[in-house]
Design a protein around this motif. Structure first.
Motif, short mmCIF file in Angstrom:
data_model
loop_
_atom_site.label_atom_id
_atom_site.label_comp_id
_atom_site.label_asym_id
_atom_site.label_seq_id
_atom_site.Cartn_x
_atom_site.Cartn_y
_atom_site.Cartn_z
N ALA A 215 0.81 -1.22 0.00
CA ALA A 215 0.00 0.00 0.00
C ALA A 215 0.83 1.27 0.00
N ASN A 216 1.81 1.32 -0.90
CA ASN A 216 2.57 2.52 -1.16
C ASN A 216 2.36 2.91 -2.63
N GLY A 217 3.27 3.67 -3.19
CA GLY A 217 3.17 4.08 -4.58
C GLY A 217 4.35 3.61 -5.41
N ARG A 237 2.20 -5.93 -2.39
CA ARG A 237 0.82 -5.81 -2.84
C ARG A 237 0.33 -4.36 -2.72
N TRP A 238 -0.64 -4.04 -3.59
CA TRP A 238 -1.30 -2.74 -3.55
C TRP A 238 -0.32 -1.59 -3.85
N ASN A 239 0.61 -1.87 -4.77
CA ASN A 239 1.49 -0.86 -5.34
C ASN A 239 1.26 -0.85 -6.85
N PRO A 240 1.47 0.27 -7.53
CA PRO A 240 1.28 0.33 -8.99
C PRO A 240 2.50 -0.17 -9.75
N LEU A 241 2.91 -1.40 -9.49
CA LEU A 241 4.12 -1.96 -10.10
C LEU A 241 3.97 -2.11 -11.61
N GLY A 242 5.04 -1.73 -12.32
CA GLY A 242 5.07 -1.92 -13.76
C GLY A 242 5.52 -3.32 -14.13
#
Length: 261
Positions: A215-217, A237-242
């Motif tokens: 839950a970070n960015g 989890r809950w990161n906008p990973l590319g």
């Protein structure tokens, strides 16, 4: 009698007979409805353990008269806005539970607690930790979750023996480079902050086993993450990973690290 345990007894006051036991080693009056503790507490100079958690205290008498205190549990007193006077005199204190209080700051005198191994200041209103925290050379676990920390002090690098650092649920956009000096760190919990990248300092933590970045960015996992020798659990989890992070995840999983992504 070496101990008095009156936990959950529905007390609104500590019984007067307690103060007539100067040799008392343990006093547990947690989980009651106390709004104050008598000033006679200072007479219990032999105390090694004091539990007043889960009450309604707004203050506590000075504690400097109890130099042998090893455990102090204040947690769950939501109106307790400051830690007790004389805290710095507790040179033998090992466990300090100060979670879920009304704290807006931690006093500098906490740095005098040379024997402290566990410090819990979760669920307060802290925006900073004092630089004096870095003087806690015996500290093994630091919990400062669910506060409003925007930064960690650079002095945190002085915690040479720290094994666990939990700062979940704050406002951290990064961590100081000094975190890389925590050579004994096993657990680094950065969940639910404002990170946009994996902190570079983490790459120097050769003993790190568990890294929680939920839950970070974070958008990219750096290559060095896949080479961390002791890491056996990574949670992103809950990161906008590319898509580019897949190779790092594959490298970690290939050597047995559990990755949640």
């Amino acid at each position: 009698m070496g101990e008095v345990r009156l936990r959950g007894a529905g007390l609104t006051a500590v019984p007067a007979w307690v103060w007539d036991r100067p040799g008392l080693r343990c006093l547990d009056v947690g989980a009651n409805a106390l709004t104050e503790v008598s000033g006679r507490l200072v007479e219990l100079t032999a105390l090694a353990e004091l539990y007043v958690d889960g009450n309604r205290l707004g203050a506590l008498p000075p504690v400097a008269s109890m130099p042998g205190l090893r455990v102090l549990d204040l947690s769950g007193n939501e109106d307790l806005a400051v830690l007790p006077e004389g805290l710095g005199a507790l040179r033998r204190l090992r466990y300090l539970y100060a979670a879920d209080l009304g704290l807006s700051s931690v006093p500098e005198e906490v740095g005098a607690l040379a024997d402290l191994v566990y410090l819990n200041v979760n669920d307060n209103g802290l925006t900073v930790l004092p630089p004096a925290v870095g003087a806690l050379g015996s500290l093994r676990e630091l919990r400062a979750m669910r506060n409003a920390l925007t930064a960690l002090p650079a002095e945190i690098g002085g915690l040479a023996g720290l094994r666990e650092l939990h700062v979940e649920g704050n406002l951290l956009a990064g961590v100081p480079e000094a975190v890389g000096q925590l050579v004994e760190l096993r657990v680094l919990n950065l969940r639910r902050n404002r990170l946009t990248a994996v902190p570079e300092a983490a790459g120097r933590l050769r003993s790190l086993r568990h890294l929680d970045l939920r839950a970070n960015g974070v958008r990219t996992l750096p290559g060095w993450l896949g080479e961390m020798p002791a890491l056996d659990k990574l949670d992103v989890r809950w990161n906008p990973l590319g898509a580019g992070s897949g190779e790092v995840i594959g490298a970690l999983e290939g050597r047995g690290c559990v990755v949640y992504a």
